[in-house]
Structures are given as structure tokens and as C-alpha cells.
Design a protein around this motif. Sequence first.
Motif, short mmCIF file in Angstrom:
data_model
loop_
_atom_site.label_atom_id
_atom_site.label_comp_id
_atom_site.label_asym_id
_atom_site.label_seq_id
_atom_site.Cartn_x
_atom_site.Cartn_y
_atom_site.Cartn_z
N LYS A 1 0.84 -1.23 -0.07
CA LYS A 1 0.06 0.12 -0.13
C LYS A 1 0.95 1.30 0.03
N TYR A 2 1.95 1.26 0.22
CA TYR A 2 2.93 2.45 0.56
C TYR A 2 4.31 2.34 -0.28
N PRO A 3 4.64 3.74 -0.60
CA PRO A 3 5.86 3.74 -1.25
C PRO A 3 7.25 3.20 -0.61
N CYS A 4 8.07 2.86 -1.30
CA CYS A 4 9.43 2.52 -0.77
C CYS A 4 10.47 3.54 -1.01
N PHE A 5 11.19 4.10 0.02
CA PHE A 5 12.22 5.14 -0.40
C PHE A 5 13.71 4.56 0.12
N TYR A 6 13.79 3.31 0.21
CA TYR A 6 15.12 2.69 0.78
C TYR A 6 15.94 1.67 -0.58
N GLY A 7 15.56 1.92 -1.81
CA GLY A 7 15.99 1.28 -2.82
C GLY A 7 15.11 0.16 -3.65
N TYR B 1 13.61 12.71 5.13
CA TYR B 1 14.15 13.96 4.64
C TYR B 1 13.69 14.50 3.39
N ASP B 2 14.18 14.49 2.14
CA ASP B 2 13.95 15.11 0.99
C ASP B 2 12.36 15.00 0.56
N TYR B 3 12.04 13.81 0.75
CA TYR B 3 10.86 13.44 0.32
C TYR B 3 9.71 14.11 1.48
N GLU B 4 10.18 14.34 2.43
CA GLU B 4 9.30 15.02 3.66
C GLU B 4 8.93 16.20 2.95
N GLU C 1 3.56 15.97 4.54
CA GLU C 1 3.96 15.59 5.93
C GLU C 1 3.89 14.18 6.19
N ILE C 2 5.11 13.96 6.58
CA ILE C 2 5.18 12.18 7.11
C ILE C 2 4.27 12.00 8.27
N PRO C 3 3.48 11.00 8.37
CA PRO C 3 2.64 10.64 9.46
C PRO C 3 3.32 10.36 10.70
N LYS C 4 2.55 10.49 11.85
CA LYS C 4 3.11 9.57 13.06
C LYS C 4 2.69 8.53 13.24
N THR C 5 1.65 7.98 12.63
CA THR C 5 1.22 6.47 12.52
C THR C 5 0.62 6.13 11.04
#
Length: 489
Positions: A392-398, A463-466, A470-474
Motif C-alpha cells: 500500500k505504501y511507497p518505498c524510499f530505501y532502494g 528527509y528530501d521526501y518529507e 507531511e510524514i505521519p506519526k502513525t
Amino acid sequence: MAAELKGLNEECGVFGIWNDSEAAQRTYFGLHSLQHRGQEGAGIVVRNQEGQLKIHKGKGLLADVFRCPDDLAQLIGPSAIGHVRYGTAGNRGIENIQPLLFHYLQGDVAMAHNGNLTNAVSLRRELEKSGATFQSNSDTEVLMHLIQHQKGPTFIEKLKASLKQIQGGFAYLILTKDALYAALDPNGFRPLVIGKLANGSYVVASETCALDAVGATLVRNVEPGQLVQIDHHGLQISNFTTKTQLSICSMEYIYFARPDSNLYGVNVHLARQRMGQRLAKENPIKVDMVVGVPNSSLSAASGVAEQLGVPNEMGLIKNQYSSRTFIQPTQALREQGVKMKLSALKAVIAGKDVALVDDSIVRGTTSQYIVKMLKNAGAKSVHLMISSPPLKYPCFYGIDIEHTRELMAANYTVSEMCQKIGADSLHFLSLPGLIEAIGLHQDAPNDGLCVAYFDGKYPTPLYDYEKDFEIPKTANDFTLSAMAQVEEK
């Protein structure tokens, strides 16, 4: 591998060796065993006896890049690093194919990277303001420029200071005239292992299958936040940071790693088999047989069949010599590629209730096609069983999941997905079931696994993607409308 059909791909594979008379040849064999981690380009850099570095790289599969015997024979020297690439950061030009080679007055430096830096854009902008000139648009190059801007007296001190500045997922191999270095990010998103040959030479690779390919024995895993130095003194390990927390990518166990690899002591085949068993235990459907999607889903299919107590049949045949489908530019060509790659075995599945096992659903188009293929071949019913939770969610680590529009599960309910795919039922492995099946048992959240692609809870700041949302807390706060802002980037 099923991921080839769906367009979900690992970024890279790396291999390095120090002080071996057949360094280039062993690097070639090591990279060949890691070809599943990248098919877009490949390269090898060798350090000769005088400390000079020589490179050969190109686009395509390893065998295409090293097509002529002279391509490998000219790489003479006792130490080497190599890379197979599937890029997520940077374009697909030759300048982004690794290893990257840099020439300085102090000596040549080569670098290979598996992963994705989440603050590369910001760092690059600052470095360019300071006068840095980049030869590629890959995030890999950022580290080299950081090293050159450090004021430390030694290379390793500059390297440690630079590693503290980069964020995200990274497994680096760096070759200089004096040493081979390996570094792993503070979360260990990507795997990295050290092996040793009978002649005493050390090997570093993305997976243990590469160690097996060259006859090396596993020495240890590179742990999060560690920097490895291999030189004429032997193997030395230190930490560039102590702020670490293991979060290895769960997708490595689900489909990226080879079944014969062991990640942190867990065999990938057996982990996938347990995923299948747990999937069937959570969803005890009644069928006549189980059919796995070749190849990465076959281990899970054996677990499903064992748990359900029905035969595990070869209902789908894979053409091992067809072209790779994920690189095709249009959906129509990708679907034609699937038709070239898979065919249904009518004599096995006609008139049967079939449990079709796959490792994941990304866009859903391939699942739809395979279900239709089985039904056209006479299957009475097709029940799709997925040995991982919904993506359901994007990946930012490769990994190249950058937009929610690419993810079927991010836009539809399970029942809607089932209807669109055309299956008689659709079942996913639960997140607790996945974590338990892998069985990493580390003293860390989620047993040391990164499962952000399933629950939206990223183990690090982005970081750059934020800057785009806004990155959620949950996970509940991570709304699709917020992620849509990324898609409009």
C-alpha cells in the motif's frame, strides 16, 4: 521470478574481493549469481599491483557487458569490486552504471552502491554550491564528493564523517589503492555479507549465494552502522555510528533474494515456505491443487500445499529464455511479455479448483492475466493467495515503488481487487503472519524487519521526501491524498 512480470525490482547487487589472483573472474561469477538483483547494467573495476584502477562496464546483462573474452581478460589485478544495476535514482544512461570510478591526485577511487539515499538531493545541492562537479545524476556519487570535502587526515576518517551525513538505505563497496571498504546503513535495509576463500582472500557480497558461487565460506554479516576495511593487514571492523536499529527489507525474504541465500541466519526458501504455510493456515480454503507462479512463488506454494493437504502441481510453465518483461515501455507490451513467459498446463488444471500462489500484487494486471489464463485452460475456479500483506505504501530505501498509483492495494479494497483481477477469492498473508514466518527474532521492532510498504510506518525520517508531504506519526495518518502530492512532483 514473479517480480519480473509485475515490474517490482530491487535496485542493485554488489560484489568485492581483496588479494586474489583471479579477482576479476571471481567477481564475474559472483555478479552472475546476483543477476536477479539488477539487469539494467553491470561493471567491474580491478586494482592492479601498482594500485591503479581499471574499469569495464556497460548496459544490459552481465553476459552482454562482458561478451568478448578480452573484456574480462584485460582486468588484471588482485582486487576488484563489481555491480549489477537496476536503477531507482538517476536515469538509465551509461554514466550511472556502476562501479563509478574517480581519478584524484591522491589516487583512484571506485564505488558501488546498493540502496537509495533519502537526502541525496539536499546534499547534492549543497555540494554543487561548494564547487562539486558531478559526472552522473545517481545518488551514489554524493558520498564520493562528501569524502573529498572532508578535512580529516586519513581516508577512513573522511569516509566515516561522510557516512554520518548520508541518510536512507545503502550498502557501499569502495576500492582504493590501499584497501577495500564496505559500509552498511544504520538500519541495514539491504543485506551485505563477508566471506573468505581457502587462500585467505576476503569477499564481500549482497547475498550468501554469491559466496557459494566463488567457493567462499561465510564469515559474518555486515551489521548496521559498520564500516569494514580489508587490506594487507586483514579484516578490520569499526562503527561509523552507534545509533543503529536493524530494519532489513522484508521484501528481500518475500521475493528479491535468491532461495539459496541466508539473510541474518534465515534461509530464504524456508522463510517463503513458512509464509505459504501461515497463509494457508490463516485462509483454509478448499481446493484440488496448488499452483505457484514461477519462480519466486514456488517456495511459498509448497508451504500452502503442505498446509492444505493437496498436491502442489506445475500448472504454469515458464519459458526460461523469453525477454524480460518489466523493461517494456507500455502495458500492452508487458502483457505480451507475460504471454511469452508463461503458459498454462491444461492437462493438469482443467476442471480443477486451483489455489494460485504469488508473492505479491503490485499493479494487478499480471495477476488478472494469469487468472484469466488458468480459466481459459479449463480451471473450475481460481483462488488467488498472496504470500505477503497488501502493498500500500511507497518505498524510499532502494525499491522502485515510488507512487501509490502503481499499487493496486493502495486504491482498492480486497474485494474490489478480487473482482478486478477476476479471481474467485483473494487472500493475503497478515502482517503478524509475515513477521512470524520469516522468524528473524531480532531485538528490534517487527523482529528487525522493515515492513513500511505494508503499514506505512517508516523506520527513519524521509528527509528530501518529507518536503513534499507531511510524514505521519502513525500509519492511519498516512493518507492517500498526502501521497498523491508525491505523485504530482
